[in-house]
Design a protein around this motif. Structure first.
Motif, short mmCIF file in Angstrom:
data_model
loop_
_atom_site.label_atom_id
_atom_site.label_comp_id
_atom_site.label_asym_id
_atom_site.label_seq_id
_atom_site.Cartn_x
_atom_site.Cartn_y
_atom_site.Cartn_z
N GLU A 21 28.01 3.23 3.70
CA GLU A 21 27.39 2.41 2.66
C GLU A 21 28.40 1.71 1.77
OE1 GLU A 21 24.52 4.55 0.41
OE2 GLU A 21 23.16 4.84 2.10
N ASP A 22 29.61 2.28 1.66
CA ASP A 22 30.64 1.66 0.82
C ASP A 22 31.55 0.73 1.61
OD1 ASP A 22 32.06 3.47 2.33
OD2 ASP A 22 33.03 4.48 0.64
N GLY A 23 31.22 0.49 2.88
CA GLY A 23 31.99 -0.43 3.69
C GLY A 23 33.13 0.18 4.47
N THR A 24 33.38 1.47 4.30
CA THR A 24 34.45 2.12 5.06
C THR A 24 34.03 2.29 6.52
OG1 THR A 24 33.65 4.32 4.42
CG2 THR A 24 35.39 3.33 3.06
N VAL A 25 35.03 2.25 7.40
CA VAL A 25 34.79 2.35 8.84
C VAL A 25 35.27 3.70 9.35
CG1 VAL A 25 35.25 1.33 11.10
CG2 VAL A 25 35.05 -0.15 9.09
N GLU A 26 34.43 4.37 10.11
CA GLU A 26 34.79 5.65 10.72
C GLU A 26 34.61 5.56 12.22
OE1 GLU A 26 32.49 8.76 8.98
OE2 GLU A 26 33.29 8.47 6.95
N GLN A 27 35.32 6.46 12.92
CA GLN A 27 35.21 6.57 14.38
C GLN A 27 35.46 5.23 15.08
OE1 GLN A 27 35.21 10.14 14.03
NE2 GLN A 27 34.41 9.77 16.07
N LEU A 28 36.49 4.52 14.63
CA LEU A 28 36.79 3.22 15.22
C LEU A 28 37.38 3.38 16.62
CD1 LEU A 28 36.89 0.13 14.58
CD2 LEU A 28 39.28 0.48 13.95
N ILE A 29 36.80 2.66 17.57
CA ILE A 29 37.29 2.68 18.95
C ILE A 29 37.57 1.25 19.38
CG2 ILE A 29 36.73 3.21 21.35
CD1 ILE A 29 34.89 5.42 20.38
N GLN A 30 38.70 1.05 20.04
CA GLN A 30 39.04 -0.28 20.55
C GLN A 30 39.47 -0.17 22.00
OE1 GLN A 30 41.42 -3.09 18.19
NE2 GLN A 30 42.75 -3.38 19.96
N GLU A 31 38.91 -1.03 22.84
CA GLU A 31 39.29 -1.08 24.24
C GLU A 31 39.28 -2.52 24.73
OE1 GLU A 31 37.05 1.54 26.73
OE2 GLU A 31 37.52 3.33 25.52
N LYS A 32 39.89 -2.76 25.87
CA LYS A 32 39.92 -4.10 26.44
C LYS A 32 38.52 -4.52 26.89
CE LYS A 32 44.35 -4.82 26.10
NZ LYS A 32 44.85 -5.86 25.16
N THR A 33 38.22 -5.81 26.71
CA THR A 33 36.91 -6.33 27.08
C THR A 33 36.71 -6.37 28.59
OG1 THR A 33 37.02 -7.72 25.11
CG2 THR A 33 35.29 -8.21 26.69
N GLU A 34 37.78 -6.62 29.32
CA GLU A 34 37.74 -6.71 30.79
C GLU A 34 36.76 -7.79 31.27
OE1 GLU A 34 37.63 -3.06 33.13
OE2 GLU A 34 37.95 -1.89 31.30
N VAL A 35 36.86 -8.97 30.68
CA VAL A 35 35.94 -10.05 31.07
C VAL A 35 36.10 -10.40 32.55
CG1 VAL A 35 35.70 -11.08 28.80
CG2 VAL A 35 37.62 -11.75 30.24
N GLU A 36 37.28 -10.16 33.09
CA GLU A 36 37.51 -10.51 34.49
C GLU A 36 36.69 -9.65 35.44
OE1 GLU A 36 40.52 -7.37 33.34
OE2 GLU A 36 39.66 -9.19 32.44
N ASN A 37 36.18 -8.52 34.93
CA ASN A 37 35.40 -7.61 35.77
C ASN A 37 33.89 -7.85 35.66
OD1 ASN A 37 37.67 -6.27 36.82
ND2 ASN A 37 37.79 -4.96 35.02
N GLY A 38 33.50 -8.88 34.95
CA GLY A 38 32.09 -9.26 34.92
C GLY A 38 31.32 -8.74 33.72
#
Length: 299
Positions: A21-38
């Motif tokens: 509610e205060d705008g903080t981010v938790e459990q952030l996950i980042q991975e490649k989009t892999e657009v080349e794989n459809g």
């Protein structure tokens, strides 16, 4: 009650996170989009990332910020240049079918605008126009805590605003468009084509600091076009504040000092003391935060 998840879908990376509610981010996950794989592979990845982000907790809403063009009213991604193969993808329908919760989709610039209006540099204002100047140029208008998307969802697409009829062009944008002169891509291309300067916008900024006149000319040109765009938007929309972010704006005073002065040259005299330009405060997490806010906008 449940948690609110934001998804920042880009051409290179996908990021998911829980936004409090205060705008903080938790459990952030980042991975490649892999657009080349459809499309299906990326959608499977997004579903998996959302589930891992939730960690078994009940999901209340999911918001997704994605590159345009898209239709936020239908929840459909149309045909974005940096998501090749994504033509008429009914993203919201597919996500709602899987998770069974409210899912909202909007342009990534609109999502970032909403984040800045709620928790960032625009939090003290009722009308905020957000501009991102990076690889491209995008924008988003937030009024009373709600994104104004327009009839077909194209509101805020200021990168295609014509400022120099029959001027420079790249990509599928209009000739003489704002993005064709002021984006990081344009700065790098203009410098190379006009003066043989290689290394992109970052190199141009380095050469400005070293006093190279050719690089200074390119930056002055970009600043002038950005100032014209802000003045035009001021005369049309008259928001309380402009919030500017993106990689180009990270050049600091090389951009900010001349921009603040140049904008005033294009304004009605009565607007000069009222114009407010502020630096974005949430560039790192604005996409995820704003995406999560999409289903929670003030009605």
């Amino acid at each position: 009650m449940g948690i609110h998840i934001g998804v920042d879908l880009g051409g290179t990376n996908v990021r998911t996170g829980i936004v409090q509610e205060d705008g903080t981010v938790e459990q952030l996950i980042q991975e490649k989009t892999e657009v080349e794989n459809g499309v299906d592979r990326t959608l499977e990845k997004m579903i998996d990332m959302i589930e891992r982000t939730a960690g078994g907790r009940t999901i209340a809403t999911i918001g997704i910020g994605a590159p345009g063009p898209l239709d936020p009213h239908r929840g459909v991604i149309l045909d974005p240049p940096n998501l090749p193969g994504w033509e008429e993808v009914a993203l919201v329908e597919r996500m709602e079918a899987h998770f069974g919760v409210d899912v909202q989709l909007d342009n990534d610039a609109n999502a970032a605008a909403l984040a800045e209006a709620k928790f960032g540099a625009g939090r003290d204002y009722t009308s905020v126009f957000y501009i991102t100047v990076s690889t491209g140029v995008g924008g988003g208008l937030v009024i009373d805590g709600r994104v104004f998307s327009g009839a077909q969802g194209y509101a805020g697409e200021i990168g295609n605003m014509i400022l120099q009829p029959n001027g420079y062009q790249y990509s599928n944008l209009n000739k003489g468009s704002l993005e064709s002169y002021a984006s990081g891509t344009a700065i790098g291309k203009r410098a190379e084509e006009l003066y043989g300067i290689e290394g992109g916008a970052e190199r141009v900024f380095e050469l400005v600091k070293e006093g190279k006149e050719e690089a200074q000319h390119i930056v002055e040109e970009a600043v002038d076009f950005l100032a014209m765009a802000i003045a035009n938007l001021t005369h049309i929309i008259n928001p309380e504040v402009f919030v500017l972010g993106g990689g180009v704006m990270n050049a600091g005073d090389l951009i900010w000092v001349p921009l603040e002065e140049r904008v005033k040259e294009y304004l009605f005299p009565g607007l000069i003391p009222e114009i407010k330009l502020k630096r974005a405060e949430l560039d790192g997490h604005a996409g995820v935060i704003g995406a999560a806010l999409l289903p929670l906008q003030k009605k």
